[in-house]
Motif scaffolding. Structure first.
Motif, short mmCIF file in Angstrom:
data_model
loop_
_atom_site.label_atom_id
_atom_site.label_comp_id
_atom_site.label_asym_id
_atom_site.label_seq_id
_atom_site.Cartn_x
_atom_site.Cartn_y
_atom_site.Cartn_z
N LYS A 1 202.65 96.02 -28.24
CA LYS A 1 202.57 94.77 -28.63
C LYS A 1 201.98 94.42 -29.91
CE LYS A 1 203.10 91.21 -25.05
NZ LYS A 1 204.10 90.22 -25.62
N GLU B 1 201.93 91.20 -32.10
CA GLU B 1 201.82 90.18 -31.22
C GLU B 1 200.46 90.36 -30.35
OE1 GLU B 1 204.91 90.78 -28.34
OE2 GLU B 1 206.51 91.14 -30.02
N LYS B 2 200.16 89.11 -29.85
CA LYS B 2 198.69 89.08 -28.85
C LYS B 2 199.10 89.89 -27.61
CE LYS B 2 196.78 84.99 -30.61
NZ LYS B 2 195.73 83.89 -30.31
N PRO C 1 197.81 90.16 -23.51
CA PRO C 1 197.84 89.47 -22.41
C PRO C 1 196.55 89.96 -21.25
CG PRO C 1 199.83 90.19 -22.10
CD PRO C 1 199.36 90.86 -23.29
N GLU D 1 189.65 90.76 -32.32
CA GLU D 1 189.54 90.29 -30.97
C GLU D 1 190.41 88.86 -30.77
OE1 GLU D 1 185.83 90.20 -28.95
OE2 GLU D 1 185.31 92.56 -29.68
N ASP D 2 190.65 88.31 -31.86
CA ASP D 2 191.71 86.99 -32.04
C ASP D 2 193.00 87.58 -31.40
OD1 ASP D 2 191.71 88.74 -34.48
OD2 ASP D 2 193.39 87.22 -35.11
N LYS D 3 193.17 88.67 -31.24
CA LYS D 3 194.61 89.17 -30.64
C LYS D 3 194.39 89.01 -29.22
CE LYS D 3 197.38 90.17 -34.10
NZ LYS D 3 198.40 89.06 -34.54
N ILE D 4 193.42 88.81 -28.62
CA ILE D 4 193.33 88.70 -27.11
C ILE D 4 193.65 87.26 -26.63
CG2 ILE D 4 191.77 89.02 -25.03
CD1 ILE D 4 189.97 90.70 -26.35
N GLU D 5 194.52 87.30 -25.48
CA GLU D 5 194.90 86.26 -25.14
C GLU D 5 194.79 86.19 -23.39
OE1 GLU D 5 199.29 85.79 -25.08
OE2 GLU D 5 199.22 83.48 -24.89
N TYR D 6 194.07 85.54 -22.81
CA TYR D 6 193.53 85.31 -21.56
C TYR D 6 194.28 84.66 -20.73
CZ TYR D 6 189.00 87.47 -23.05
OH TYR D 6 187.98 88.17 -23.40
N ILE D 7 195.13 84.95 -19.61
CA ILE D 7 196.10 84.48 -18.79
C ILE D 7 195.76 84.55 -17.36
CG2 ILE D 7 197.91 85.02 -20.30
CD1 ILE D 7 198.73 87.27 -18.10
N ASN E 1 204.11 89.54 -17.46
CA ASN E 1 202.87 90.27 -18.03
C ASN E 1 202.96 91.60 -17.46
OD1 ASN E 1 200.34 91.17 -17.39
ND2 ASN E 1 199.81 89.20 -18.32
#
Ligand code: NAD
Length: 349
Positions: free
Chosen positions: A200, A205-206, A208, A267-273, A346
């Motif tokens: 990713k 891309e970010k 998840p 760390e702006d590439k982290i997306e919490y789901i 995911n």
């Protein structure tokens, strides 16, 4: 040794076959694999022409095919990697395939092992069969820990493991069961955390991260797992269970930040789901039993960052393999989502 490797076209099986061909040039290896979406003959391109290696396409739920491949090749030893392995798929709709391959398939191998007087059978399983430990506790899975799985994937694997014990006691089938922790290394299908995140990020891309990201796993390099299985194939005791791990507990957020750092992104590439349903909190292995046989990992906890760095470099260098498998993953995800009618994409293992 004339070794039948079931499920050798996947991640760990292909690394194991390469290790065995390099270590024992006199052994014959037959790779018996159904080639599901996770099976990939590209993983073994470099050994495909080795006269000591042969590929046979087949399904471990097919007893006739198992008997034939064992007889035709004079097989003396068997190791089983064949399984449905993606936890998310076992939750979101593909559960029946997990029970068929991971439980019934193992029973079919046991019948074939028995009928063909095989000297030793190793059934490769997972620490997930033990269920979950609590965060922050000084507790570990030992070989005596009760099997109490929380995920359909792990329950189906446990079914196969229990059948092994029953065949050992009832029919004296010389079977060994192993429970290993999370593997990383080259040739892993990008539905699992490390290659999924690396791929990713390579695409810009970010990534998840499930829930709070604090779920803990003991990460082992696939070459260390392969060497442990090699040792047990030669020196393990039939009827016994062996845990395999390297005391390298890391939570998902820690792994994610290490990957971001090694790939030079923030760390702006982290997306919490939203968290995975029933997500086990912590797995930790007591590996003293296999260590007492002389097994020592090349990548203990202190060398994890090096192992991760080498793994990322491998994915960055083997661009054609990555492109092919990434395309395959997308085609497969589309097919799977169409069959379920969901949008969940995911890939966190
Ligand atoms: N990946 C891990 O972190 C990990 C950790 C511990 C244990 N394990 C166990 O190790 C084994 C291998 O895991 P992996 O990550 O390499 O899996 P994988 O998904 O990469 O590969 C599985 C292989 O099995 C084959 N297969 C599936 N169903 C089959 C069938 N019915 N008949 C014949 N072949 C079939 C697939 O084609 C594929 O080549 C599994 O049994 C898994 O439970 C994996």
């Amino acid at each position: 040794m004339k070794l039948l490797v079931c499920g050798g076209a996947g991640f760990i099986g292909s690394n194991f076959i390469r290790h065995m061909l390099q270590t024992y040039p006199e052994y014959t290896i037959v790779n018996f694999d159904k080639l599901t979406y996770a099976g990939n003959l590209d993983n073994l391109k470099d050994v495909a022409d080795n006269p000591k290696y042969k590929f046979v396409q087949g399904d471990i739920t097919d007893l006739n095919a198992l008997n034939a491949v064992m007889k035709d090749n004079g097989i003396t030893h068997v190791i089983n990697f064949a399984a449905e392995t993606h936890v998310d798929r076992s939750i979101h709709g593909g559960t029946k395939d997990f029970v068929l391959t991971n439980t019934l398939g193992v029973q079919m191998i046991l019948d074939a092992v028995r009928a063909n007087n095989i000297e030793r059978f190793l059934n490769v399983s997972t620490d997930e069969v033990y269920g979950s430990l609590k965060l922050g506790e000084n507790t570990y899975f030992t070989e005596k820990t009760p099997v109490w799985p929380n995920m359909p994937y792990a329950a189906a694997k446990a079914g196969g493991d229990l059948m092994c014990n029953a065949y050992f006691v009832t029919h004296k089938v010389p079977v060994i069961v192993t429970h290993c922790s999370n593997n990383y290394g080259p040739y892993q299908f990008p539905e699992k955390l490390i290659p999924f995140f690396v791929f990713k990020l390579l695409k810009g891309e970010k990534v998840p991260v499930y829930g709070d990201g604090l779920n803990v796993r003991d990460w082992i390099h696939v070459i260390d797992h392969s060497k442990a299985l090699d040792l047990l194939l030669h020196k393990g005791t039939p009827g016994e269970v062996y845990n395999i791990g390297v005391d390298n507990e890391r939570n998902n957020l820690e792994i994610t930040k290490m990957i971001l750092n090694l790939m030079g992104v923030g760390e702006d590439k982290i997306e919490y789901i939203q968290d995975r349903p029933g997500h086990d909190r912590r797995y930790a292995i007591d590996a003293s039993k296999i260590t007492s046989l002389g097994w020592r990992p090349d990548y203990p906890r202190e060398k994890f960052e090096q192992g991760l760095k080498e793994t990322i470099e491998w994915y960055k260098t083997n661009t054609q393999w990555v492109e092919n498998i990434w395309q395959k993953k997308h085609d497969e995800m589309n097919k799977f989502q169409e069959s379920l009618g969901t949008e969940d994409e995911n890939g966190t293992a």
